[in-house]
Scaffold this active site. Structure first.
Site, short mmCIF file in Angstrom:
data_model
loop_
_atom_site.label_atom_id
_atom_site.label_comp_id
_atom_site.label_asym_id
_atom_site.label_seq_id
_atom_site.Cartn_x
_atom_site.Cartn_y
_atom_site.Cartn_z
N CYS A 12 0.82 -1.21 0.00
CA CYS A 12 0.00 0.00 0.00
C CYS A 12 0.86 1.26 0.00
CB CYS A 12 -0.91 0.03 1.24
SG CYS A 12 -2.16 -1.25 1.20
N CYS A 82 -3.81 3.10 -45.50
CA CYS A 82 -3.61 1.83 -46.20
C CYS A 82 -3.76 2.02 -47.71
CB CYS A 82 -4.60 0.77 -45.70
SG CYS A 82 -6.33 1.25 -45.80
N HIS A 385 -10.66 -1.46 -46.19
CA HIS A 385 -9.21 -1.57 -46.01
C HIS A 385 -8.57 -2.00 -47.32
CE1 HIS A 385 -5.43 -2.20 -43.97
NE2 HIS A 385 -5.42 -3.49 -44.24
#
EC number: 3.4.19.12
Length: 434
Positions: A12, A82, A385
């Site tokens: 902690c 692309c 694409h």
């Protein structure tokens, strides 16, 4: 139980104020810290080794039982780029075209203040003095040197933004439209001279791209027109008086309609009706066609617009025949995609029957072999694409942005082609014709 409690405090990141006289809590904290550091170092080393092995494996292929290096390099996607990557990878596999650019002298070899310096551009510079030819050259040089798995074409994309406003932003674009803009701008820049040397002079010195191969589009010949340039004869006949009109149009590519009778076919193995072939598309392009009412021909003999017929002949074939299949068409509100499979040959595409004077061509000069294919995956031009298949030194590769994989001819011929690049055959070889 005590160790568990102390460990919890450490995890902690809490502080223990009342430590023991021997400092046991602090010792536990230090011990746990050392354990974690050791584990972190080990994990980081393992990940690095895994990454290196993965990178190495991605560059090695087994061909005929032996391992060989994969020299192909991918192109990183910079945000829906692309469309650009697929065209660049295709052009990089047109050997005569690609080699010309790779052999050009670099910009940094110029005389003056920039001599000896590499010039890189960033979007923040706002430099108007950019060179598409230079960035195109650097990109092509990076693609087949084999030193990396992927190259980032940022500098080229920046120049594209500067000189082609249509392609600014990160939305999906049409790969064919990009290819035409790219070739046109390369042609114009080469015409104006590059790096202080006229490219038309260099072109004339190159025997394989001699003046006999010139096809001038907007001025003097360049490597663009010497490789991709062909000439069409457009023949129009008036149906009223029979007057014939002919004109010659230079072209860098041919855009072919997919005949309407094939447009409902969606897969290669669909049984209803014959399969669409590339020959069907070429025949549709060159066949005699009656012009409709919206395309009335202005007849110089009749002195008014008349019904007429139109026919295309190929007057001169290019060294690289680029065929664009028109898969996108406008309806009332949107642009739809024609998803029909079109069968195309890998070897022996015979263009002789489309020539104006086939008797003047040699036995091999009309035969073409496939070099690259651009494919659009998806339903719309503004989405989906792009990837590319291309042949390099007898092997076929699939270029999907950063990823390059070895593939086979069976996979290539099943692709739903959007743009096909065919290279004129130089030597005789036994293969089937289309």
């Amino acid at each position: 139980a005590q160790n568990t409690s102390l460990s919890f405090l450490y995890r902690c990141d809490d502080f223990v104020v009342n430590d023991t006289k021997l400092g046991l809590v602090q010792k536990v904290r230090e011990h746990l810290q050392n354990l974690e550091n050791s584990a972190f170092t080990s994990d980081r080393h393992r990940k690095r080794k895994l990454l290196e092995n993965s990178s190495l494996n991605s560059k090695l292929l087994k061909v005929n039982g032996s391992t060989t290096a994969l020299c192909a390099t991918g192109l990183r996607n910079l945000g829906n780029t692309c469309f650009m990557n697929a065209i660049l990878q295709s052009l990089s596999n047109i050997q005569q075209f690609c080699c010309y650019f790779k052999e050009l002298p670099a910009v940094e070899l110029r005389n003056g203040k920039t001599a000896g310096r590499r010039t890189y551009h960033t979007r923040s510079q706002g430099d108007n003095n950019v060179s598409l030819v230079e960035e195109f050259r650097k990109t092509l040089c990076a693609l087949w040197q084999g030193s990396q798995t992927a190259f980032s074409p940022e500098s080229l994309f920046y120049v594209v933004w500067k000189i082609m406003p249509n392609f600014r932003g990160y939305q999906q674009q049409d790969a064919h439209e990009f290819m035409r803009y790219l070739l046109d701008h390369l042609h114009l820049e080469l015409q104006g001279g590059f790096n202080g040397v006229s490219r038309s002079v260099i072109l004339q010195e190159n025997s394989s791209l001699s003046a006999s191969n010139k096809c001038c589009i907007n001025g003097a010949s360049t490597v663009v027109t010497a490789i991709f340039g062909g000439i069409l004869q457009n023949e129009v006949n008036c149906l009223i008086c029979g007057t014939e009109s002919r004109k010659f149009d230079p072209f860098l590519d041919l855009s072919l309609d997919i005949p309407s009778q094939f447009r409902n076919k969606r897969t290669k193995n669909q049984e209803n009706g014959p399969m669409c072939t590339l020959r069907d598309c070429l025949r549709s392009f060159t066949d005699l066609e009656e012009l409709d009412e919206t395309e009335l021909y202005m007849c110089h003999k009749c002195k008014k617009k008349q019904k007429s017929t139109k026919k295309f002949w190929i007057q001169k074939l290019p060294k690289v025949l680029c065929l664009h299949l028109k898969r996108f068409h406008w309806t009332a509100y949107l642009r739809n995609k024609v998803d029909t499979y079109v069968e195309f040959p890998l070897r022996g595409l015979d263009m002789k029957c489309y020539l104006l004077e086939p008797e003047n061509s040699g036995p091999e000069s009309c035969l073409y072999d496939l070099a690259a294919v651009v494919v659009h995956h998806g339903s719309g031009v503004g989405s989906g694409h792009y990837t590319a298949y291309a042949a390099h030194e007898g092997r076929w590769f699939h270029f999907n942005d950063s990823t390059v994989t070895l593939t086979d001819e069976e996979t290539v011929v099943k692709a739903k082609a959007y743009i096909l690049f065919y290279v004129e055959r130089q030597a005789k070889s036994g293969s089937d014709k289309l």
